[in-house]
Motif scaffolding. Sequence first.
Motif, PDB file in Angstrom:
ATOM      1  N   LEU A 147      41.038  36.904  32.394  1.00 11.82           N
ATOM      2  CA  LEU A 147      41.703  38.141  31.827  1.00 11.82           C
ATOM      3  C   LEU A 147      40.757  39.245  32.056  1.00 11.82           C
ATOM      4  O   LEU A 147      41.272  40.429  31.806  1.00 11.82           O
ATOM      5  N   SER A 148      39.448  39.328  32.740  1.00 12.54           N
ATOM      6  CA  SER A 148      38.733  40.503  32.932  1.00 12.54           C
ATOM      7  C   SER A 148      39.342  41.213  34.137  1.00 12.54           C
ATOM      8  O   SER A 148      39.955  40.737  35.175  1.00 12.54           O
ATOM      9  N   PRO A 149      39.135  42.659  34.011  1.00 19.20           N
ATOM     10  CA  PRO A 149      39.680  43.505  35.152  1.00 19.20           C
ATOM     11  C   PRO A 149      39.129  43.174  36.386  1.00 19.20           C
ATOM     12  O   PRO A 149      39.611  43.591  37.619  1.00 19.20           O
ATOM     13  N   HIS A 150      37.794  42.733  36.572  1.00 20.86           N
ATOM     14  CA  HIS A 150      37.312  42.280  37.734  1.00 20.86           C
ATOM     15  C   HIS A 150      37.525  40.855  38.586  1.00 20.86           C
ATOM     16  O   HIS A 150      37.338  40.738  39.700  1.00 20.86           O
ATOM     17  N   TYR A 151      38.363  40.204  37.808  1.00 21.78           N
ATOM     18  CA  TYR A 151      38.791  38.926  38.386  1.00 21.78           C
ATOM     19  C   TYR A 151      39.661  38.993  39.304  1.00 21.78           C
ATOM     20  O   TYR A 151      40.661  39.856  39.227  1.00 21.78           O
ATOM     21  N   VAL A 152      39.419  38.420  40.518  1.00 16.25           N
ATOM     22  CA  VAL A 152      40.379  38.478  41.682  1.00 16.25           C
ATOM     23  C   VAL A 152      41.119  37.229  41.728  1.00 16.25           C
ATOM     24  O   VAL A 152      40.923  36.135  42.209  1.00 16.25           O
ATOM     25  N   PRO A 153      42.518  37.282  41.381  1.00 11.83           N
ATOM     26  CA  PRO A 153      43.521  35.816  41.390  1.00 11.83           C
ATOM     27  C   PRO A 153      43.739  35.756  42.629  1.00 11.83           C
ATOM     28  O   PRO A 153      43.714  36.531  43.657  1.00 11.83           O
ATOM     29  N   LYS A 154      44.000  34.160  42.848  1.00 10.69           N
ATOM     30  CA  LYS A 154      44.225  33.692  44.222  1.00 10.69           C
ATOM     31  C   LYS A 154      45.580  34.230  44.573  1.00 10.69           C
ATOM     32  O   LYS A 154      45.700  34.755  45.863  1.00 10.69           O
ATOM     33  N   ASP A 155      46.658  34.346  43.728  1.00  9.23           N
ATOM     34  CA  ASP A 155      47.853  34.720  44.217  1.00  9.23           C
ATOM     35  C   ASP A 155      47.958  36.066  43.603  1.00  9.23           C
ATOM     36  O   ASP A 155      47.715  36.297  42.488  1.00  9.23           O
ATOM     37  N   LEU A 156      48.599  37.087  44.463  1.00 14.97           N
ATOM     38  CA  LEU A 156      48.757  38.596  43.911  1.00 14.97           C
ATOM     39  C   LEU A 156      50.245  38.751  43.959  1.00 14.97           C
ATOM     40  O   LEU A 156      50.484  39.129  44.981  1.00 14.97           O
ATOM     41  N   PRO A 157      51.177  38.359  43.153  1.00 10.68           N
ATOM     42  CA  PRO A 157      52.643  38.709  43.259  1.00 10.68           C
ATOM     43  C   PRO A 157      52.882  39.999  43.428  1.00 10.68           C
ATOM     44  O   PRO A 157      52.174  40.882  42.914  1.00 10.68           O
ATOM     45  N   PHE A 158      54.017  40.232  44.166  1.00  9.54           N
ATOM     46  CA  PHE A 158      54.721  41.727  44.536  1.00  9.54           C
ATOM     47  C   PHE A 158      53.583  42.479  45.381  1.00  9.54           C
ATOM     48  O   PHE A 158      53.771  43.392  45.737  1.00  9.54           O
ATOM     49  N   ARG A 159      52.640  41.689  45.943  1.00  6.09           N
ATOM     50  CA  ARG A 159      51.869  42.335  46.990  1.00  6.09           C
ATOM     51  C   ARG A 159      51.944  41.944  48.485  1.00  6.09           C
ATOM     52  O   ARG A 159      50.975  42.367  49.227  1.00  6.09           O
ATOM     53  N   ASP A 160      52.773  40.936  48.733  1.00  5.00           N
ATOM     54  CA  ASP A 160      52.557  40.281  49.737  1.00  5.00           C
ATOM     55  C   ASP A 160      52.813  41.251  51.189  1.00  5.00           C
ATOM     56  O   ASP A 160      52.227  41.201  52.095  1.00  5.00           O
ATOM     57  N   LYS A 187      45.315  47.932  44.176  1.00  6.60           N
ATOM     58  CA  LYS A 187      44.529  48.232  45.662  1.00  6.60           C
ATOM     59  C   LYS A 187      43.419  47.400  45.620  1.00  6.60           C
ATOM     60  O   LYS A 187      43.244  46.673  46.798  1.00  6.60           O
ATOM     61  N   THR A 188      42.269  47.720  44.547  1.00  2.09           N
ATOM     62  CA  THR A 188      40.968  47.051  44.781  1.00  2.09           C
ATOM     63  C   THR A 188      41.183  45.326  44.983  1.00  2.09           C
ATOM     64  O   THR A 188      40.573  44.921  45.670  1.00  2.09           O
ATOM     65  N   CYS A 189      42.061  44.914  43.993  1.00  2.00           N
ATOM     66  CA  CYS A 189      42.269  43.399  44.201  1.00  2.00           C
ATOM     67  C   CYS A 189      42.609  42.941  45.279  1.00  2.00           C
ATOM     68  O   CYS A 189      42.259  41.753  45.810  1.00  2.00           O
ATOM     69  N   GLY A 235      47.543  54.558  45.703  1.00  2.90           N
ATOM     70  CA  GLY A 235      48.635  54.386  44.721  1.00  2.90           C
ATOM     71  C   GLY A 235      48.052  54.669  43.479  1.00  2.90           C
ATOM     72  O   GLY A 235      46.725  54.647  43.045  1.00  2.90           O
ATOM     73  N   LYS A 236      48.652  54.856  42.201  1.00  6.74           N
ATOM     74  CA  LYS A 236      47.986  55.069  40.956  1.00  6.74           C
ATOM     75  C   LYS A 236      47.200  53.994  40.486  1.00  6.74           C
ATOM     76  O   LYS A 236      47.217  52.789  40.996  1.00  6.74           O
ATOM     77  N   THR A 237      46.483  54.201  39.266  1.00  4.41           N
ATOM     78  CA  THR A 237      45.430  53.472  38.718  1.00  4.41           C
ATOM     79  C   THR A 237      46.241  52.115  38.495  1.00  4.41           C
ATOM     80  O   THR A 237      47.326  52.037  37.894  1.00  4.41           O
ATOM     81  N   GLY A 238      45.657  51.018  38.578  1.00  2.00           N
ATOM     82  CA  GLY A 238      45.912  49.846  38.101  1.00  2.00           C
ATOM     83  C   GLY A 238      47.372  49.035  39.007  1.00  2.00           C
ATOM     84  O   GLY A 238      48.059  48.172  38.462  1.00  2.00           O
TER      85      GLY A 238
HETATM   86  N1  LIG Z   1      49.846  41.912  41.857  1.00  2.00           N
HETATM   87  C1  LIG Z   1      48.699  41.618  40.858  1.00  2.00           C
HETATM   88  N2  LIG Z   1      48.904  40.257  40.607  1.00  2.00           N
HETATM   89  C2  LIG Z   1      47.731  39.888  39.623  1.00  2.00           C
HETATM   90  N3  LIG Z   1      46.860  40.822  38.960  1.00  2.00           N
HETATM   91  C3  LIG Z   1      47.219  42.021  39.275  1.00  2.00           C
HETATM   92  C4  LIG Z   1      48.084  42.383  40.419  1.00  2.00           C
HETATM   93  N4  LIG Z   1      47.544  43.798  40.417  1.00  2.00           N
HETATM   94  C5  LIG Z   1      46.716  44.222  39.753  1.00  2.00           C
HETATM   95  N5  LIG Z   1      46.296  43.045  39.165  1.00  2.00           N
HETATM   96  C6  LIG Z   1      45.343  42.964  38.161  1.00  2.00           C
HETATM   97  O1  LIG Z   1      45.400  44.743  37.411  1.00  2.00           O
HETATM   98  C7  LIG Z   1      43.945  44.874  37.419  1.00  2.00           C
HETATM   99  C8  LIG Z   1      43.681  46.091  38.095  1.00  2.00           C
HETATM  100  O2  LIG Z   1      43.947  46.105  39.559  1.00  2.00           O
HETATM  101  P1  LIG Z   1      43.029  46.823  40.471  1.00  2.00           P
HETATM  102  O3  LIG Z   1      41.633  46.968  39.851  1.00  2.00           O
HETATM  103  O4  LIG Z   1      43.331  46.450  41.828  1.00  2.00           O
HETATM  104  O5  LIG Z   1      43.961  48.315  40.613  1.00  2.00           O
HETATM  105  P2  LIG Z   1      43.712  49.559  41.532  1.00  2.00           P
HETATM  106  O6  LIG Z   1      44.884  49.850  42.030  1.00  2.00           O
HETATM  107  O7  LIG Z   1      42.485  49.359  42.212  1.00  2.00           O
HETATM  108  O8  LIG Z   1      43.239  50.773  40.454  1.00  2.00           O
HETATM  109  P3  LIG Z   1      42.204  51.991  40.456  1.00  2.00           P
HETATM  110  O9  LIG Z   1      43.018  53.011  41.154  1.00  2.00           O
HETATM  111  O10 LIG Z   1      42.214  52.654  38.769  1.00  2.00           O
HETATM  112  O11 LIG Z   1      41.075  51.708  40.911  1.00  2.00           O
HETATM  113  C9  LIG Z   1      42.786  43.840  37.949  1.00  2.00           C
HETATM  114  O12 LIG Z   1      42.487  43.251  36.931  1.00  2.00           O
HETATM  115  C10 LIG Z   1      43.911  42.955  38.883  1.00  2.00           C
HETATM  116  O13 LIG Z   1      43.556  41.684  38.980  1.00  2.00           O
END
Ligand SMILES: Nc1ncnc2c1ncn2[C@@H]1O[C@H](COP(=O)(O)OP(=O)(O)OP(=O)(O)O)[C@@H](O)[C@H]1O
Length: 403
Positions: free
Chosen positions: A13-26, A58-60, A52-55
Amino acid sequence: MSKRTIFRNPSVLSPHYVPKDLPFRDHQINQIVSVLSPALRSQKPRNIILYGKTGTGKTCCMKRIMEDFENSTKGSGDTKALIQYVNCRIYNSRYRILQKILKNYCPEADKSGFGLPFFYEKLLELVSDGKQMIIVLDEIDMIKDLDELVYTLTRSNDELSYGGVSIVGISNKLSFKDTLDPRSKSSLYETEMVFPPYTAEQIQRILSERSKEGFAPESVDSSAINLAAAITSQETGDARYALKLINKAGEIADFEKRNKITDRDVESARKRVEIDLTKETIVTLPEMHQLTLYSIASLAVKGSKYSRLSLENNSEQNGYSAPCYLFSGEAYEEYERVCNKVGKRARSLRWYKEYLSELEVLGLIATKPSGKGIRGQTTLIQIGQNAKDIQTVLDSVLFLKVN
Ligand SMILES: Nc1ncnc2c1ncn2[C@@H]1O[C@H](COP(=O)(O)OP(=O)(O)OP(=O)(O)O)[C@@H](O)[C@H]1O
Ligand SMILES: [Mg+2]
């Protein structure tokens, strides 16, 4: 140690975790991979900007791609493609970025005292046997001398007969593109990829998948997830905010020794997350803005003898309970007093107004003209959050330094 908890795996649940699947970003992931994949065949990829806006992921997404990329080159012996991630919030200049990248390949680069030409030569040396280096610059807008960095990296490509250097820039600042010099702009924006905010349904799915991994089975009410998703999409469509919300709701349920997260927990979490976010904003403000805000908060808390303007009488007629307004004149006097107290020189009224408008953009205060009749024309200031909370946060930031 044996305390019962509804968290199964909190790191998920931490914001730094990178999930295996990232739905809606294929779509985004496939596009980025297709831009970068020539590197695996020793061809130079185009530069690309992810915006793109925050969250919005992009990073994950980029970290997911990097992991897959590294796995695919692992064990293939003499790999021709290198990929390096740099967080430009920390490494925010051309010098520091080049040093950070190169020290992974030549440890002596970590020592201080080398000039820029040293790093430049090392970079050329590193890729000159035909390697392709991809540099991921996350939060690229934080780089102080970005035009110079882009120039250096572009020039390296001109000098190389084999090998090359490409850039993946990531930014959430709308105005970033306009701040670039036209040459760096056309170089960086060879490809542009937009990450749209998530809808409520998308956030709902992201949250339920993360919750399944992060919390114990059956411990999250589906209506709590729906509520968290609805709140998030009302605010921004920011997946990080949604995760904070559900994580905090989990902490609340845990603290109260319950084994289920409910709507009520999400509601309470919302308030706490807002306070946390406000704190983060306040703590990272420049000092003069903090002093301005502090003076407004303390005036609002103690009130002033003669000029505090309460609109409560009027508001009774309007049917809402109006907050307390302050005159900008008395707020400025208080600001001077506070500056004095911490031994800082108060800036002129012109600067002060600048600080006010920047605090207003951040939603920390609201201002409006007084209209005629109240001490002539003046500006009224209202604090956006609980003044006492703001004062407490700033007390520790501003006055601990002094004492
Ligand atoms: N499609 C997704 N599926 C699962 N988790 C997601 C998805 N998109 C974002 N997240 C989760 O949301 C959080 C924020 O995502 P991320 O850090 O990639 O945002 P960002 O676009 O880089 O934001 P910022 O511009 O603020 O850096 C992370 O914990 C990430 O794992
Ligand atoms: Mg990011």
